[in-house]
Each structure stands twice: as structure tokens, then as C-alpha cells.
Design a protein around this motif. Structure first.
Motif, mmCIF file in Angstrom:
data_model
loop_
_atom_site.group_PDB
_atom_site.id
_atom_site.type_symbol
_atom_site.label_atom_id
_atom_site.label_comp_id
_atom_site.label_asym_id
_atom_site.label_seq_id
_atom_site.Cartn_x
_atom_site.Cartn_y
_atom_site.Cartn_z
ATOM 1 N N GLY A 419 41.831 42.913 58.057
ATOM 2 C CA GLY A 419 42.037 41.498 57.838
ATOM 3 C C GLY A 419 41.567 41.005 56.486
ATOM 4 N N PRO A 420 41.872 39.748 56.156
ATOM 5 C CA PRO A 420 41.548 39.219 54.819
ATOM 6 C C PRO A 420 40.056 39.045 54.560
ATOM 7 C CG PRO A 420 42.425 37.494 56.244
ATOM 8 C CD PRO A 420 42.617 38.788 56.987
ATOM 9 N N GLY A 421 39.263 38.865 55.600
ATOM 10 C CA GLY A 421 37.834 38.653 55.381
ATOM 11 C C GLY A 421 37.142 39.842 54.760
ATOM 12 N N LEU A 422 37.531 41.042 55.155
ATOM 13 C CA LEU A 422 36.930 42.261 54.616
ATOM 14 C C LEU A 422 37.761 42.900 53.505
ATOM 15 C CD1 LEU A 422 35.465 44.120 57.733
ATOM 16 C CD2 LEU A 422 34.229 43.014 55.868
ATOM 17 N N ALA A 423 38.905 42.325 53.187
ATOM 18 C CA ALA A 423 39.785 42.922 52.183
ATOM 19 C C ALA A 423 39.133 42.921 50.809
ATOM 20 C CB ALA A 423 41.109 42.172 52.133
ATOM 21 N N ASP A 424 39.226 44.055 50.118
ATOM 22 C CA ASP A 424 38.815 44.093 48.712
ATOM 23 C C ASP A 424 40.019 43.879 47.799
ATOM 24 O OD1 ASP A 424 40.168 46.491 48.987
ATOM 25 O OD2 ASP A 424 38.571 47.735 48.164
ATOM 26 N N ASN A 425 41.231 43.858 48.399
ATOM 27 C CA ASN A 425 42.486 43.642 47.669
ATOM 28 C C ASN A 425 42.751 44.712 46.617
ATOM 29 O OD1 ASN A 425 43.083 41.144 49.069
ATOM 30 N ND2 ASN A 425 41.426 40.239 47.864
ATOM 31 N N ARG A 426 42.098 45.855 46.771
ATOM 32 C CA ARG A 426 42.296 46.975 45.857
ATOM 33 C C ARG A 426 42.806 48.179 46.644
ATOM 34 N NH1 ARG A 426 39.463 51.519 44.798
ATOM 35 N NH2 ARG A 426 39.759 52.486 42.745
ATOM 36 N N PRO A 427 44.055 48.585 46.441
ATOM 37 C CA PRO A 427 44.574 49.744 47.167
ATOM 38 C C PRO A 427 43.944 51.040 46.665
ATOM 39 C CG PRO A 427 46.181 49.004 45.563
ATOM 40 C CD PRO A 427 45.064 47.997 45.538
ATOM 41 N N GLU A 428 43.961 52.033 47.529
ATOM 42 C CA GLU A 428 43.461 53.360 47.165
ATOM 43 C C GLU A 428 44.285 54.401 47.895
ATOM 44 O OE1 GLU A 428 39.388 55.982 47.744
ATOM 45 O OE2 GLU A 428 39.195 53.841 47.278
ATOM 46 N N GLY A 429 45.146 55.107 47.160
ATOM 47 C CA GLY A 429 46.023 56.071 47.802
ATOM 48 C C GLY A 429 47.015 55.379 48.700
ATOM 49 N N ARG A 430 47.022 55.736 49.978
ATOM 50 C CA ARG A 430 47.902 55.086 50.950
ATOM 51 C C ARG A 430 47.249 53.847 51.556
ATOM 52 N NH1 ARG A 430 49.602 58.018 55.596
ATOM 53 N NH2 ARG A 430 51.717 57.226 55.407
ATOM 54 N N ALA A 431 45.970 53.651 51.311
ATOM 55 C CA ALA A 431 45.262 52.512 51.893
ATOM 56 C C ALA A 431 45.578 51.239 51.128
ATOM 57 C CB ALA A 431 43.756 52.765 51.865
ATOM 58 N N THR A 432 45.939 50.205 51.847
ATOM 59 C CA THR A 432 46.181 48.913 51.217
ATOM 60 C C THR A 432 44.857 48.228 50.902
ATOM 61 O OG1 THR A 432 46.160 47.640 53.278
ATOM 62 C CG2 THR A 432 48.242 48.703 52.665
ATOM 63 N N GLY A 433 44.945 47.067 50.290
ATOM 64 C CA GLY A 433 43.743 46.329 49.933
ATOM 65 C C GLY A 433 42.990 45.748 51.105
ATOM 66 N N SER A 434 43.538 45.849 52.327
ATOM 67 C CA SER A 434 42.825 45.362 53.504
ATOM 68 C C SER A 434 42.542 46.475 54.513
ATOM 69 C CB SER A 434 43.621 44.239 54.190
ATOM 70 O OG SER A 434 44.891 44.693 54.606
ATOM 71 N N GLU A 435 42.860 47.713 54.151
ATOM 72 C CA GLU A 435 42.622 48.838 55.065
ATOM 73 C C GLU A 435 41.348 49.584 54.705
ATOM 74 O OE1 GLU A 435 46.759 50.535 56.807
ATOM 75 O OE2 GLU A 435 46.427 50.948 54.687
ATOM 76 N N TRP A 436 40.635 50.008 55.738
ATOM 77 C CA TRP A 436 39.411 50.805 55.590
ATOM 78 C C TRP A 436 39.431 51.909 56.639
ATOM 79 C CZ3 TRP A 436 36.355 49.584 51.517
ATOM 80 C CH2 TRP A 436 36.483 48.301 50.981
ATOM 81 N N LYS A 437 38.790 53.004 56.312
ATOM 82 C CA LYS A 437 38.610 54.076 57.299
ATOM 83 C C LYS A 437 37.571 53.645 58.329
ATOM 84 C CE LYS A 437 35.639 57.223 56.872
ATOM 85 N NZ LYS A 437 34.758 58.240 56.263
ATOM 86 N N THR A 438 37.803 53.970 59.590
ATOM 87 C CA THR A 438 36.810 53.678 60.620
ATOM 88 C C THR A 438 35.540 54.472 60.343
ATOM 89 O OG1 THR A 438 38.596 53.450 62.237
ATOM 90 C CG2 THR A 438 36.346 53.654 63.086
#
Length: 501
Positions: A419-438
């Protein structure tokens, strides 16, 4: 079905190669193994008592809980005696302070010239979490900023890669320290705003939202499109066991299109391997940007300390062409010494072995009624949808510490939109700016004991576990809202369960 869906996310070349476990000496499972695994991985049917072996979070590798700052610094309990020396040598190299070249200490020179730390333990003190800032004037900080700009090349064989490049001047990481005669790249400034959240029982929790800026750039302005992402060093325990989970088991948990309509759509991170030259499943780093413990270790030597290894042989580390004094600075590579590198192959292997074998402490209070109630709440709320409790590792030849262990890390190692609250808005590889590994949860209840603080999430914004839960959004919005609406008793039980991990 889920494995097939995950592989459809890859391009044809990657599908042909498949995401194997070539980094491991795998002994194939037998049908009998598969049947046993299906039984032990079944969800609990009874929350009034612990599951078999639940206290042993790392299987036979589980270590005794010392209830001290050394709790994360023990070697795997099932390590053969003849391997203990390699662990201790790796520990010595992990703690080693590097110096800038040229130096009389030829075995320890090559630091920088620009860097973030002089030793691995500077960020992973006592092998635990880094120290995020507690206020604007806090100098006890072991975190840094990732840097990138949009655009760049897409690695062959990886679909959905979000093209990005290092900043042309400052690279992919802000270096806030420098060798004598050089200027550090700049510094990270943080400002906070507080936002109250009222829970169903009337309790008010204040969430601390940070904002990050790159200030005092020493080598000219960064790119106008610069993207920033803070990173607090994660704890080091259990890495070898996470590395030994079969890729197929992780991919089977992926549901990128949410075909089961549970709101959870985990995706695998796929990254190019510097060691094997092929796409591999990402497992390590906050966005799963490294496929193996060895590559994560070599990346830290290069990015954090500017030290060359067999995987990343550039002796200037993060220096760029726009930093000519850094490029031209003396380095620690000398023919005939340490393989002509600053960190030779043997040293990299020893630090990798050490990192792979830091033991996971046994669970505490596993049979406490309040903890058991909290476990039931954990499942009822749906936290296990991403924080997968149990896995069984590969059978491995020559790695008894990680071989065929039932482990309880509470992670699926997949990317999730938070979600937007934790988003860094910086993609990394296939991860979007709001995705993180569990992130794994094992050991989370010992964070304050080991690291001296209880700050969580990728940048330490959460000052306790409840705040960390309340920052969840995106795919975890439903679980977060369910926690908000818990009774006081159930919420306290949930926190007791997490604290027992």
C-alpha cells in the motif's frame, strides 16, 4: 496450479531454464519425503497446545535462547565439530575493521574510498537489526539510502522488470563516509510527522511517518529524477535455512492474479545471478534483490565498504565516472595477494559460511495459554497468508545444518503490495515501488534484547510491533483492519504470540 501461474510471469528463455536451485547440492526428495512434508506443513487444527517441534524454529539447527545480546551470534546447533573453525574464522572477518589503501596492513586495506561502514558488524551489530534513528539528532544510526533513477536496461530472460539505473554521479547507494582526502557523498536527513490511529477499544496509537532527503551533495546535484529508499540492516539469523527452501515450494505459494480471491497476490522476485549468470529466485534483501547468501554478502562488501570480491571485482566499489578522484584513488588489489582482490575467495566463502549458519534461538513460552490464544488470532486474522509459518528445506549433500529441516520462519519470501503508506516509490527489479518481500518473523521478539531497540519495518519507523501492524496496507489492509477491530484481550494475545517468536 500456483507454480504454473508463477512461471507464466517469466519470459520463454527463463521458462526454459526454470528457477532451479543450482546454488545448492540438492538430493531429490522421494515420494515418501513428499508425503511426510505434506503432513507436517498442514495448518494446526488445535490451538490449545503447541504443534510438534514448534519450539525448535530452525529444526535441529535451533540454538538455546541465551536471553542476552549474544542470542543471535551462536552457530547452528547441528553443526559438525570440524566446521566450527570455519564459523569462527568467518566471524572474525565479519567483525574485521577495514582500512583505506595504501596501508601497512596489507591484509586489511582497500576500504572505500567512499563507504557506509568499516565492518559488517557496524550495520549488523550482534548479528541483529541495524539501529534506525530515534530522533532527528540521533547519531547511532546504521541505515542508508538506496538511490536510482527511472530507465535503463532490462536483463534478458526476466519479465516485468522495472527498468532503473544508478544515479550517474552517486551510484545506487548514498555513501556518507569517506577515506582521508575524499569527501563523503552527502548525508541523509529525516523529518517525522505523527498520525494518530484509534483502535476499536478506544486505544490511540500514534504512527510516525518519515520523510527522507539527500542533503549536502558533495559531487554536484544528483539527477532530477532521483528516487530514494531507506534501508535498515535486517537481522542475520537463519539465512542458510531460508536459502535451502526449495524454489518450487516458494513459487507454489505465489498467486500473482489472486485467483483464489483472498486479496493476497504474492509474486516471486526474479533477479540475474552474478555467480551463475542466469535468472534466479530472489530471497535476500528487503525487496529480495539477491538470490543467495553469497551474493548478498559480496554485494554488501562492494556497496557498503567498497571492497572487491570474485563476484564484484571493481576495487572502487560505488565510485562513478563523475567522481574521478574516487576512481583514481589507491586500492587494495595487488597481484599475488588475496587472489588479486581486496576480499579473496576464501574470505568471501568464510563470511558466507558464517552468515549461513547463524542459529535461530528456540521459541519462548510456546505453551503459554495467552501465546496460544495469540497464535489462533494470528490465523483468524489471516496473517499466515503472507507470513507462511512452516517450510521444509531441501535434503542437501554436505550441508547438514540446513538439510531436511522443518523450520518456522513465518515468511513466504514473496513480494507483496503493502500500500501507499509503506511505499518507497522506488522499484527494484520486478518489485514495484509499493512491494516488499515478506520479512521472516523468527527472532522478532528478541530484537530489543539483541539490538537495544524495538523499531521495525524497512526504515525503523514503527516503534513497536503494534505500530508495524498498523502500517500494513495494500494486500494486508484487511488483516490490518481486523487487528484494529480486535478486543483488547485478543490484541494483547496476538502481540504476546509475536513476542514469543
Amino acid at each position: 496450479m500456483r507454480l504454473a501461474l508463477a512461471l507464466l510471469c517469466l519470459t520463454a528463455p527463463a521458462m526454459a531454464q526454470t528457477l532451479d536451485d543450482r546454488h545448492l547440492p540438492v538430493i531429490p526428495r522421494t515420494p515418501e519425503d513428499e508425503a511426510r512434508i505434506a503432513t507436517v506443513l498442514a495448518p494446526p487444527a488445535d490451538f490449545t497446545r503447541p504443534e510438534p517441534f514448534e519450539a525448535n524454529q530452525a529444526g535441529a539447527a535451533t540454538v538455546r535462547n541465551t536471553a542476552s545480546a549474544e542470542a543471535f551470534s551462536q552457530f547452528s546447533a547441528n553443526m559438525p565439530f570440524e566446521s566450527e573453525m570455519n564459523f569462527k574464522l568467518g566471524n572474525a572477518l565479519f567483525r574485521k575493521l577495514w582500512v583505506a589503501a595504501p596501508a601497512s596492513t596489507k591484509a586489511s586495506d582497500g576500504l572505500g574510498p567512499l563507504y557506509n561502514a568499516r565492518a559488517c558488524q557496524d550495520c549488523h551489530l550482534k548479528d541483529g537489526r541495524g539501529h534506525p534513528p530515534e530522533n532527528a539528532d540521533d547519531s547511532r544510526v546504521s541505515m542508508f539510502l538506496r538511490l536510482s533513477i527511472p530507465g535503463g536496461e532490462t536483463p534478458e530472460g526476466i519479465a516485468d522488470w522495472i527498468a532503473s539505473s544508478p544515479d550517474p554521479t552517486y551510484g545506487s547507494q548514498l555513501q556518507d563516509l569517506a577515506a582521508p582526502g575524499h569527501e563523503a557523498e552527502g548525508r541523509m536527513d529525516i523529518t517525522w510527522t505523527e498520525a494518530p490511529v484509534t483502535l476499536a477499544d478506544g486505544t490511540t496509537v500514534s504512527l510516525r511517518k518519515p520523510a527522507y532527503t539527500f542533503t549536502d551533495p558533495a559531487y554536484g546535484p544528483p539527477d532530477a529524477n532521483l528516487l530514494l529508499s531507506p534501508r535498515v540492516a535486517p537481522q542475520m539469523i537463519g539465512l542458510g535455512l531460508l536459502e535451502a527452501i526449495p524454489a518450487a515450494d516458494i513459487l507454489a505459494l505465489a498467486d500473482p492474479d489472486d485467483t483464489n480471491n483472498d486479496g493476497i497476490s504474492g509474486r516471486p522476485q526474479i533477479v540475474p545471478s552474478a555467480e551463475f549468470g542466469t535468472p534466479m529466485l530472489g530471497r535476500f534483501g528487503l525487496k529480495a534483490g539477491a538470490p543467495t547468501v553469497k551474493e548478498q554478502t559480496a554485494g554488501a562488501f562492494a556497496g557498503d565498504m567498497g571492497l572487491s570480491t570474485t563476484l564484484f571485482p571493481n576495487p572502487q566499489g560505488e565510485c562513478t565516472a563523475n567522481q574521478p578522484t574516487c576512481i583514481d584513488a589507491p586500492h587494495g588489489q595487488e597481484p599475488g595477494i588475496r587472489d588479486g582482490l581486496e576480499v579473496d575467495k576464501e574470505s568471501l566463502d568464510l563470511v558466507t559460511f558464517y552468515s549461513r549458519n547463524l542459529g535461530v534461538p528456540e521459541r519462548r513460552d510456546v505453551d503459554d495459554p495467552k501465546v496460544l490464544k495469540g497464535k489462533e488470532v494470528f490465523y483468524t486474522v489471516g496473517c499466515q497468508s503472507c507470513h507462511t509459518p512452516k517450510h521444509v528445506t531441501h535434503r542437501l549433500n554436505g550441508q547438514p545444518e540446513q538439510s531436511f529441516q522443518l523450520i518456522w520462519p513465518y515468511t513466504d519470501l514473496l513480494l507483496h503490495d503493502m500500500g501507499p503508506g509503506l511505499a518507497d516509490n522506488r522499484p527494484e527489479g520486478r518489485a514495484t515501488g509499493s512491494e516488499w518481500k515478506t520479512p521472516p518473523l523468527w527472532g522478532i521478539g528478541l530484537t530489543e534484547t539483541v539490538s537495544g531497540h524495538s523499531q521495525f519495518l524497512h526504515d525503523g519507523r514503527a516503534r513497536n510491533l503494534l505500530e508495524a501492524i498498523l502500517w500494513h496496507g495494500g494486500e494486508a489492509q484487511g488483516q490490518r483492519d481486523a487487528v484494529v477491530n480486535l478486543s483488547t484481550e485478543d490484541r494483547e494475545a496476538l502481540l504476546s504470540f509475536l513476542g514469543s517468536l
